[in-house]
Write a protein that holds these residues in place. Sequence first.
Motif, short mmCIF file in Angstrom:
data_model
loop_
_atom_site.label_atom_id
_atom_site.label_comp_id
_atom_site.label_asym_id
_atom_site.label_seq_id
_atom_site.Cartn_x
_atom_site.Cartn_y
_atom_site.Cartn_z
N LEU A 1 0.66 -1.32 0.07
CA LEU A 1 -0.18 0.00 0.00
C LEU A 1 0.92 1.21 0.09
CD1 LEU A 1 -2.76 -0.94 2.51
CD2 LEU A 1 -3.24 -0.44 0.14
N ILE A 2 1.95 1.19 0.83
CA ILE A 2 2.61 2.42 1.13
C ILE A 2 4.09 2.49 0.64
CG2 ILE A 2 3.48 3.83 2.77
CD1 ILE A 2 0.48 4.22 2.48
N THR A 3 4.94 1.60 0.81
CA THR A 3 6.57 1.43 0.40
C THR A 3 6.67 1.93 -1.02
OG1 THR A 3 6.67 -0.17 2.31
CG2 THR A 3 8.45 0.25 0.80
N PRO A 4 6.02 1.41 -2.05
CA PRO A 4 6.65 1.44 -3.29
C PRO A 4 6.18 2.83 -3.73
CG PRO A 4 5.28 -0.62 -3.19
CD PRO A 4 5.05 0.05 -1.94
N PHE A 5 5.25 3.59 -3.05
CA PHE A 5 4.80 4.73 -3.40
C PHE A 5 5.17 6.03 -2.41
CE2 PHE A 5 1.82 1.75 -5.07
CZ PHE A 5 1.78 2.27 -6.65
N LEU A 6 6.01 5.70 -1.55
CA LEU A 6 6.65 6.94 -1.00
C LEU A 6 7.47 7.86 -1.70
CD1 LEU A 6 7.85 5.13 2.48
CD2 LEU A 6 5.93 6.90 2.03
N ILE A 7 8.34 7.19 -2.40
CA ILE A 7 9.05 8.30 -3.63
C ILE A 7 7.88 8.89 -4.66
CG2 ILE A 7 10.52 8.49 -5.32
CD1 ILE A 7 12.45 6.40 -3.98
N PRO A 8 7.02 8.12 -5.09
CA PRO A 8 6.09 9.06 -6.10
C PRO A 8 5.19 9.93 -5.19
CG PRO A 8 6.11 6.56 -6.53
CD PRO A 8 7.15 6.71 -5.27
N PHE A 9 4.89 9.64 -3.96
CA PHE A 9 4.17 10.42 -3.09
C PHE A 9 4.79 12.02 -2.81
CE2 PHE A 9 3.64 12.45 1.06
CZ PHE A 9 2.08 12.68 0.97
N PHE A 10 6.05 11.86 -2.99
CA PHE A 10 6.90 13.25 -2.92
C PHE A 10 7.10 13.91 -4.32
CE2 PHE A 10 8.17 11.39 1.06
CZ PHE A 10 7.96 12.74 1.80
N VAL A 11 7.15 12.78 -5.38
CA VAL A 11 7.12 13.70 -6.64
C VAL A 11 5.67 14.11 -7.02
CG1 VAL A 11 7.40 12.87 -9.21
CG2 VAL A 11 8.80 11.80 -7.75
N ILE A 12 4.53 13.63 -6.56
CA ILE A 12 3.13 14.00 -6.96
C ILE A 12 2.84 15.02 -6.02
CG2 ILE A 12 0.71 13.31 -7.20
CD1 ILE A 12 1.72 10.47 -7.92
N VAL A 13 2.77 14.91 -4.77
CA VAL A 13 2.43 16.03 -3.76
C VAL A 13 3.24 17.36 -3.78
CG1 VAL A 13 1.84 16.37 -1.39
CG2 VAL A 13 1.23 14.42 -2.43
N TYR A 14 4.51 17.03 -3.91
CA TYR A 14 5.50 18.10 -3.58
C TYR A 14 6.52 18.51 -4.76
CZ TYR A 14 4.23 17.26 1.29
OH TYR A 14 3.58 17.16 2.38
N GLY A 15 6.40 17.73 -5.84
CA GLY A 15 7.19 17.92 -7.13
C GLY A 15 8.79 18.13 -6.86
N LEU A 16 9.17 17.06 -5.82
CA LEU A 16 10.76 17.11 -5.69
C LEU A 16 11.62 16.56 -6.83
CD1 LEU A 16 11.15 15.89 -2.01
CD2 LEU A 16 11.25 18.01 -2.74
N HIS A 17 12.48 17.15 -7.01
CA HIS A 17 13.71 16.77 -8.03
C HIS A 17 14.32 15.52 -7.95
CE1 HIS A 17 17.07 17.11 -11.00
NE2 HIS A 17 16.23 17.73 -11.81
N LYS A 18 14.78 14.70 -8.76
CA LYS A 18 15.55 13.40 -8.64
C LYS A 18 16.66 13.60 -7.64
CE LYS A 18 18.08 12.35 -11.98
NZ LYS A 18 19.43 12.20 -11.69
N SER A 19 17.37 14.93 -7.95
CA SER A 19 18.63 14.86 -6.99
C SER A 19 18.20 15.08 -5.57
CB SER A 19 19.45 15.98 -7.64
OG SER A 19 18.78 17.13 -7.71
#
Length: 434
Positions: free
Chosen positions: A252-270
Motif C-alpha cells: 500500500l505505502i512503501t513503493p509509493f513513498l517516492i512517488p508521493f513526494f514526486v506527485i504531492v511536492y514535485g521534488l527533483h530527482k537529485s
Amino acid sequence: MNASRSPPDPDTDFSLTLGPPSTTPPPKMRRRSLLLLVIFRLLRSAASAMIAVALPYLVLRKLHYGSLMLGAIYMIGLASTAVLGLAVGHLADRWSRKGTLILTGVMVPLSALLVYARPDLPILFLASLIGGFAATGSLIGGGVGGAAQPAQTAVIADLTTLSNRTLYYSVLAFLSGVAGAGGAWLVRYFSIHNVFLVAAGLSALGLPALVFMVIPARPPAVPRTSDAHKASRKNIRKFGITGMFNGFSQGLITPFLIPFFVIVYGLHKSQMASYTSVATMLGAVSLLAAPMLEKRLGFVRSIAFTRALGTLLLLVMAIWHNLDFALIIYAVTPALRIAALPAQQTAITSRVHSDDVGRALAVNQVARVSAASGAILCTGYLFDLSAVEVPFFIYAAVMSANIFLYFKFFPNQAPSPIISADTSEQPSLPPPGN
C-alpha cells in the motif's frame, strides 16, 4: 565428534562449493564465507537502491506514464518474486544453498542491462519480471531482486548459531543498508538512463564472491519425528499468514513513498536521492538495535512497538501536508519498520526444522509479496484519482491487524526445543569484527 578424522580442505576440494559439504567447515572458513556474502550483498544493495530510486522517475517523468502503470510494473515484479522465491526456497533446501544464490544473483544485472539497452514499457515489464522490481521493502534489501532473499537468509542461518544469529543478521543488514544509502546517493550523478548501466555493473561485480563461498553441512537438528514435522508446518503457516498482512501493508505505502513526494511536492530527482540516502542510512543504523530489542522485548513486542510507532507517523504525514515534517517522517519510518526484522528472521529460522528453513522463508516471502501485488494496484489507482491519503488509512488498519496476529500466534516468544535448529552441537562464532 571424531577428532581423528581430517576434514576436507575447502580450498582444494571443490565438492564443497556447490552441493552440501560432507563435513562442517571450521569457524575461520565460516567467517570467510560470511565476508564473501557481505561483499555480494553490498554491491547488490547499492545497485538495487539505484534502481529503486530511478524507476519512478523513468516511468512518471521520462516515459510520462501514471502511477497506475508504475504500480503494474511493481506488481509484475512482485508476482515474479513470489513464484521465484518459492522455487528458490525449495532449491536451497533440496539442491544447494550456494548454487541457488548464484542463479538468483544473475537476475538483477540482467534486468538492469535490459532497461539500459531499451528503456520502453515492454522491456520494463520484462525486466521487472526477471529482476523483481517490487519495491516493497526498504532499500536495505533494495526493494529489487527479492527472490534471492530466502537463499541469503538460509545461508546466514547455516553459518551462524542461534545465540549469535540475530547479531549477524543485524550487522549484515546494516552494512547492506549503508551500501543502499550510497547507491541512492549515486543517482544524483547519473542520468536516469545511465543509472541502470551502473546498477548492472555493480551487481555483476558481486557475483565472483559467491563462487568462493563454502556453505556448511546441514545436519538435522533432531530426528524428523511426527511432532517435529507438525510443529514445523504449523509455524510455517503462522509466519505465512503474518507475512500476508505485512505484505499487503507494504504494498500500500512503501513503493509509493517516492512517488508521493514526486506527485504531492514535485521534488527533483537529485533532492529525492539525497533524502532517500538519509532514510536508508537511518534504517541501516536501526538494525543494530535488533539484538537489544530482542533481548529486552522479545521479537513480537519489538515488532509491535516499532511498527505501531511508524504507522502513527505515516498517518500524520498523510493528513498534514508539510514538506519539512513529511521529509522527517520519510527519513525515520523505514527505520521503525525494519528495526525488528533481524529478530523476526531469527524467529522464523529457529521455529522450523532445519530441513525446512529455506522453504519457511520462501513461504513467508511468497505470502508477503503476493498480498502486496493487489495493494500496489489499489494505491496506484487511488493516486491516479488524487486520493493520496486513503492508502495510509488502509495501511494503519492492516498493520493493526498484523500486530494483533503476532500476539495471537506467538504468545510464548521462545522457540520450541522440538524443532530448534540449534540443538545439535555447533562451533560458536565470535561476534562480527572480533
